[in-house]
Structures are given as structure tokens and as C-alpha cells.
Design a protein around this motif. Sequence first.
Motif, PDB file in Angstrom:
ATOM      1  N   GLY A 188      24.463  -1.861   3.517  1.00  0.00           N
ATOM      2  CA  GLY A 188      24.940  -2.529   4.721  1.00  0.00           C
ATOM      3  C   GLY A 188      26.076  -3.472   4.392  1.00  0.00           C
ATOM      4  N   GLU A 189      26.524  -4.221   5.395  1.00  0.00           N
ATOM      5  CA  GLU A 189      27.643  -5.142   5.207  1.00  0.00           C
ATOM      6  C   GLU A 189      27.224  -6.317   4.336  1.00  0.00           C
ATOM      7  N   ARG A 190      28.036  -6.616   3.337  1.00  0.00           N
ATOM      8  CA  ARG A 190      27.756  -7.744   2.462  1.00  0.00           C
ATOM      9  C   ARG A 190      28.943  -8.684   2.471  1.00  0.00           C
ATOM     10  N   PRO A 191      28.703  -9.988   2.461  1.00  0.00           N
ATOM     11  CA  PRO A 191      29.809 -10.945   2.473  1.00  0.00           C
ATOM     12  C   PRO A 191      30.538 -10.984   1.141  1.00  0.00           C
ATOM     13  N   ALA A 192      31.851 -11.192   1.197  1.00  0.00           N
ATOM     14  CA  ALA A 192      32.645 -11.347  -0.028  1.00  0.00           C
ATOM     15  C   ALA A 192      32.571 -12.776  -0.540  1.00  0.00           C
ATOM     16  N   VAL A 193      32.226 -13.702   0.351  1.00  0.00           N
ATOM     17  CA  VAL A 193      32.072 -15.096  -0.044  1.00  0.00           C
ATOM     18  C   VAL A 193      30.700 -15.553   0.435  1.00  0.00           C
ATOM     19  N   PRO A 194      30.103 -16.565  -0.192  1.00  0.00           N
ATOM     20  CA  PRO A 194      28.741 -16.973   0.168  1.00  0.00           C
ATOM     21  C   PRO A 194      28.648 -17.428   1.621  1.00  0.00           C
ATOM     22  N   ASP A 195      27.623 -16.977   2.322  1.00  0.00           N
ATOM     23  CA  ASP A 195      27.409 -17.474   3.684  1.00  0.00           C
ATOM     24  C   ASP A 195      25.926 -17.563   4.024  1.00  0.00           C
ATOM     25  N   GLY A 196      25.078 -17.479   3.011  1.00  0.00           N
ATOM     26  CA  GLY A 196      23.657 -17.631   3.259  1.00  0.00           C
ATOM     27  C   GLY A 196      22.957 -16.384   3.747  1.00  0.00           C
ATOM     28  N   SER A 197      23.669 -15.232   3.790  1.00  0.00           N
ATOM     29  CA  SER A 197      23.020 -14.009   4.244  1.00  0.00           C
ATOM     30  C   SER A 197      21.967 -13.557   3.239  1.00  0.00           C
ATOM     31  N   PRO A 198      20.891 -12.923   3.719  1.00  0.00           N
ATOM     32  CA  PRO A 198      19.892 -12.409   2.776  1.00  0.00           C
ATOM     33  C   PRO A 198      20.468 -11.239   1.981  1.00  0.00           C
ATOM     34  N   GLY A 199      19.945 -11.036   0.794  1.00  0.00           N
ATOM     35  CA  GLY A 199      20.398  -9.914  -0.022  1.00  0.00           C
ATOM     36  C   GLY A 199      21.535 -10.315  -0.936  1.00  0.00           C
ATOM     37  N   PRO A 200      21.813  -9.461  -1.929  1.00  0.00           N
ATOM     38  CA  PRO A 200      22.866  -9.781  -2.896  1.00  0.00           C
ATOM     39  C   PRO A 200      24.249  -9.785  -2.262  1.00  0.00           C
ATOM     40  N   ASP A 201      25.119 -10.674  -2.743  1.00  0.00           N
ATOM     41  CA  ASP A 201      26.486 -10.691  -2.250  1.00  0.00           C
ATOM     42  C   ASP A 201      27.312  -9.672  -3.015  1.00  0.00           C
ATOM     43  N   LEU A 202      28.591  -9.548  -2.659  1.00  0.00           N
ATOM     44  CA  LEU A 202      29.435  -8.508  -3.241  1.00  0.00           C
ATOM     45  C   LEU A 202      29.593  -8.642  -4.754  1.00  0.00           C
ATOM     46  N   PRO A 203      29.845  -9.836  -5.308  1.00  0.00           N
ATOM     47  CA  PRO A 203      29.939  -9.929  -6.769  1.00  0.00           C
ATOM     48  C   PRO A 203      28.671  -9.479  -7.487  1.00  0.00           C
ATOM     49  N   SER A 204      27.509  -9.751  -6.909  1.00  0.00           N
ATOM     50  CA  SER A 204      26.261  -9.288  -7.512  1.00  0.00           C
ATOM     51  C   SER A 204      26.181  -7.767  -7.506  1.00  0.00           C
ATOM     52  N   LEU A 205      26.634  -7.161  -6.422  1.00  0.00           N
ATOM     53  CA  LEU A 205      26.576  -5.705  -6.311  1.00  0.00           C
ATOM     54  C   LEU A 205      27.569  -5.032  -7.261  1.00  0.00           C
ATOM     55  N   THR A 206      28.757  -5.616  -7.419  1.00  0.00           N
ATOM     56  CA  THR A 206      29.695  -5.011  -8.369  1.00  0.00           C
ATOM     57  C   THR A 206      29.179  -5.143  -9.797  1.00  0.00           C
ATOM     58  N   SER A 207      28.448  -6.209 -10.076  1.00  0.00           N
ATOM     59  CA  SER A 207      27.892  -6.362 -11.414  1.00  0.00           C
ATOM     60  C   SER A 207      26.851  -5.285 -11.701  1.00  0.00           C
ATOM     61  N   ALA A 208      26.205  -4.767 -10.662  1.00  0.00           N
ATOM     62  CA  ALA A 208      25.185  -3.732 -10.836  1.00  0.00           C
ATOM     63  C   ALA A 208      25.789  -2.349 -11.045  1.00  0.00           C
ATOM     64  N   MET A 209      27.079  -2.186 -10.783  1.00  0.00           N
ATOM     65  CA  MET A 209      27.729  -0.884 -10.894  1.00  0.00           C
ATOM     66  C   MET A 209      28.187  -0.615 -12.332  1.00  0.00           C
ATOM     67  N   ASP A 210      28.380   0.669 -12.617  1.00  0.00           N
ATOM     68  CA  ASP A 210      28.961   1.087 -13.894  1.00  0.00           C
ATOM     69  C   ASP A 210      30.376   1.611 -13.718  1.00  0.00           C
ATOM     70  N   LEU A 211      30.716   1.976 -12.506  1.00  0.00           N
ATOM     71  CA  LEU A 211      32.033   2.533 -12.195  1.00  0.00           C
ATOM     72  C   LEU A 211      32.296   2.304 -10.718  1.00  0.00           C
ATOM     73  N   PHE A 212      33.536   2.054 -10.372  1.00  0.00           N
ATOM     74  CA  PHE A 212      33.922   1.885  -8.965  1.00  0.00           C
ATOM     75  C   PHE A 212      34.814   3.058  -8.567  1.00  0.00           C
ATOM     76  N   ALA A 213      34.579   3.596  -7.371  1.00  0.00           N
ATOM     77  CA  ALA A 213      35.382   4.714  -6.887  1.00  0.00           C
ATOM     78  C   ALA A 213      35.812   4.472  -5.449  1.00  0.00           C
ATOM     79  N   SER A 214      37.083   4.735  -5.176  1.00  0.00           N
ATOM     80  CA  SER A 214      37.647   4.588  -3.835  1.00  0.00           C
ATOM     81  C   SER A 214      38.463   5.836  -3.517  1.00  0.00           C
ATOM     82  N   PRO A 215      37.856   6.851  -2.877  1.00  0.00           N
ATOM     83  CA  PRO A 215      38.571   8.106  -2.645  1.00  0.00           C
ATOM     84  C   PRO A 215      39.542   8.097  -1.468  1.00  0.00           C
ATOM     85  N   SER A 216      39.650   6.974  -0.755  1.00  0.00           N
ATOM     86  CA  SER A 216      40.601   6.891   0.363  1.00  0.00           C
ATOM     87  C   SER A 216      42.009   7.187  -0.122  1.00  0.00           C
TER      88      SER A 216
END
Length: 378
Positions: free
Chosen positions: A252-280
Amino acid sequence: MRALHIITGLGVGGAEQQLRLLLRHLPVDCDVVTLTNPGPVADGLRSDGVRVLHLGMAGNRDVGVLPRLVRVIRSGGYDLVHTHLYRACVYGRPAARVAGVRAVVATEHSLGDSQMEGRALTRGVRALYLASERLGSATVAVSPTVADRLKRWGVPAPRIEVVPNGIETDRFRFDPERRERTRRRLGLPGGAFVVGGVGRLARGKRFDVLVRALARLPEDHWLLLVGGGPEEHVLRRTAHEAGVSGRVLFTGERPAVPDGSPGPDLPSLTSAMDLFASPSTEEAFGLAAVEALAAGLPVLYGSCPAIEDLPPAASAGARRVRGGPEAYARAIAEVRAAGPAPRTAAEAARHYSITRSTARLMDVYTAAVTGPSPSPAP
């Protein structure tokens, strides 16, 4: 200096989150008007202490918003009006001029070769955009690529200023503890190789390419899609039909900056990745790819002006991929086979720091406020 930012909406999107980040660093007293959708970013702005006003615009042809905008601008005593996204530019620039504000800046966040913010670039869209552009002091392009597109559209070159998007580089610095914590929270297997995609789940982002690529890869490959949008149900169906629905995670939508939303923010999610892909294949900047480079991730992309506008050495670990699912599956397999590299930020990420972007934008503001009043081009 007092500035009013006018934006079409404040849902979770690249332009919207970039506005919030800019306002955190701009040394200017700023208010924000959103024409529609006072979504999560509006809440975040308010938590930052920014005054946000929602005008309740009913649709593209709700011309009644124009006098309401004029009243807001006149009552605020603003030195400058800054518009963001197509609808806000088309209505905000004339409203500012009617209200007597001569310094009017617009940022073009999402101009592609064939579309703008998902709408086709018809003759009517172009004509309306250019008519309102003549009422402004400057049009900001988020990349040299977008600046060239604006020139081809007919925007006079002297009125175009390039101010790249910016990121808070340190927030995306890789943290192994955050990585393990986030992967556990997401329920990822210990040995999973995680391919990440970040952005609005819309057709133009081509995330279906990554879903189909996953079906061509071994069972220990997972796909983590960060974002929301109208194509989520289509992507879920595609994953089910491809037999990989158990290996595709939608956050779902995740904030790029902290705003108190539940769940991991974007930096946390990128840390969980091994590779980033953008096919656009049609990006105006490629902010998510830059954030991935800041996290030290290898990056595969179809289009990314932020990378392509810099020397190749600045984006070591980034690679352009042309093609569909087979090409991406092959490229992902090659990255996996090469083994993990140190998770250090690429030079491109440091180049696009938010402090550099706001300093450049302040130069544009100063020139607009102190320069001659704009007059419509013949």
C-alpha cells in the motif's frame, strides 16, 4: 518572503511528497492550497505546522474555484505563488495574476513524451497549458530531460529553470538491523532475494512486467511493491494467473517522510530489498530510483532522467533494461549471480540532496520576486 503553494491534490504521490519535503527545508513562510483530495500528505503537512486549505474543487471544469483562489491569494498577502501539477497550474497562474501577485512559479513534475500525469498530451491539453504558462514568471523542470520536453512544447527557453527533485540522503542510508526487522515484519523468508518496485500502481509504471518476470525466476525470488493505485487489482490477478501470488507483497501507500502512519516507512522498505526495479519507460525524473541508490541498492530501470542526466560513474550499480518480462528476469538473475555489493550510497544520491534543491529553488524565487512583472507572450 511569504509563498502560497497550490497543488492539485495531496494524496500519496511523488509530487505531493516532494512538496512536503521542500517545505521542511525552504527558508520561506509557506501555506498550501489543495484543489482536491486532502489526503495523507495534507495531514503530514499540518503535523509539520503548515497551514493547508482545501478548496473542494469538483472536477477539471469547476471554474468556480478561480474566484475562490483569487480571494485566498489576496487575503494571504503572498509575495509569490508556486503551482504544482497540471490542474493547479492551469487555475493557479491566472488566479495569482488576477490577485495581483507578479511572482508566479510553476513546477512541472510529470511531463513525459506522450503523457502528463497519466493524461494523453492532446492538442487541447498543450494549448491550455501554454496559455496559462505565459502568465507565470518561471517554469521549473525537475530534470534537463523535462526542460527539453517543455522547449519542444513551446515554452520559451529563458523561462525554464531546472531544479531537480531532492531527497534526504541520510534517511535512506542502509541499516542492517532495520533490514532484518522489516523483513521479519513483512514475513519474508530468511533467504529471500527481494526485488522492489516503488510508485503509483498505474498502467504507465509497468509493474506487471516485474510480476511476469518473477514467474521466470526461482522460488526464492520475491517481489515487494510499494504504493497504491487503480491497477492493484489487475496486478494481483496477474500474479495469481502467473502462479506467483504467494511471492508478491503489496504494502500500500507508504510515506516518504515520517508522519506517524502504521507500518514501515519507505526507507525501511528499501532496506529490506536486494534490488530495485523500475520498468516504466516514460519518467520525468525517477525519484524512487534515486532513493534506491541512496540505500545502496542495484537499480534496473526503463527510464530515469535523474540517472541519465549524470555521468555513468555517478550511478554505479544502475543499469538500463530495454524490453519486457524476459529482459527483466534475465537482468535480475545477473544481479543475483554477481553477489551482494556493499550497501553504500551512489554519488547520484548525494548529488540530489534536498538542501541543494531548495537552495536552487530559492534562487528562482528571488529572481521571480525581484524581476520584472511577466507579460503574456505574443
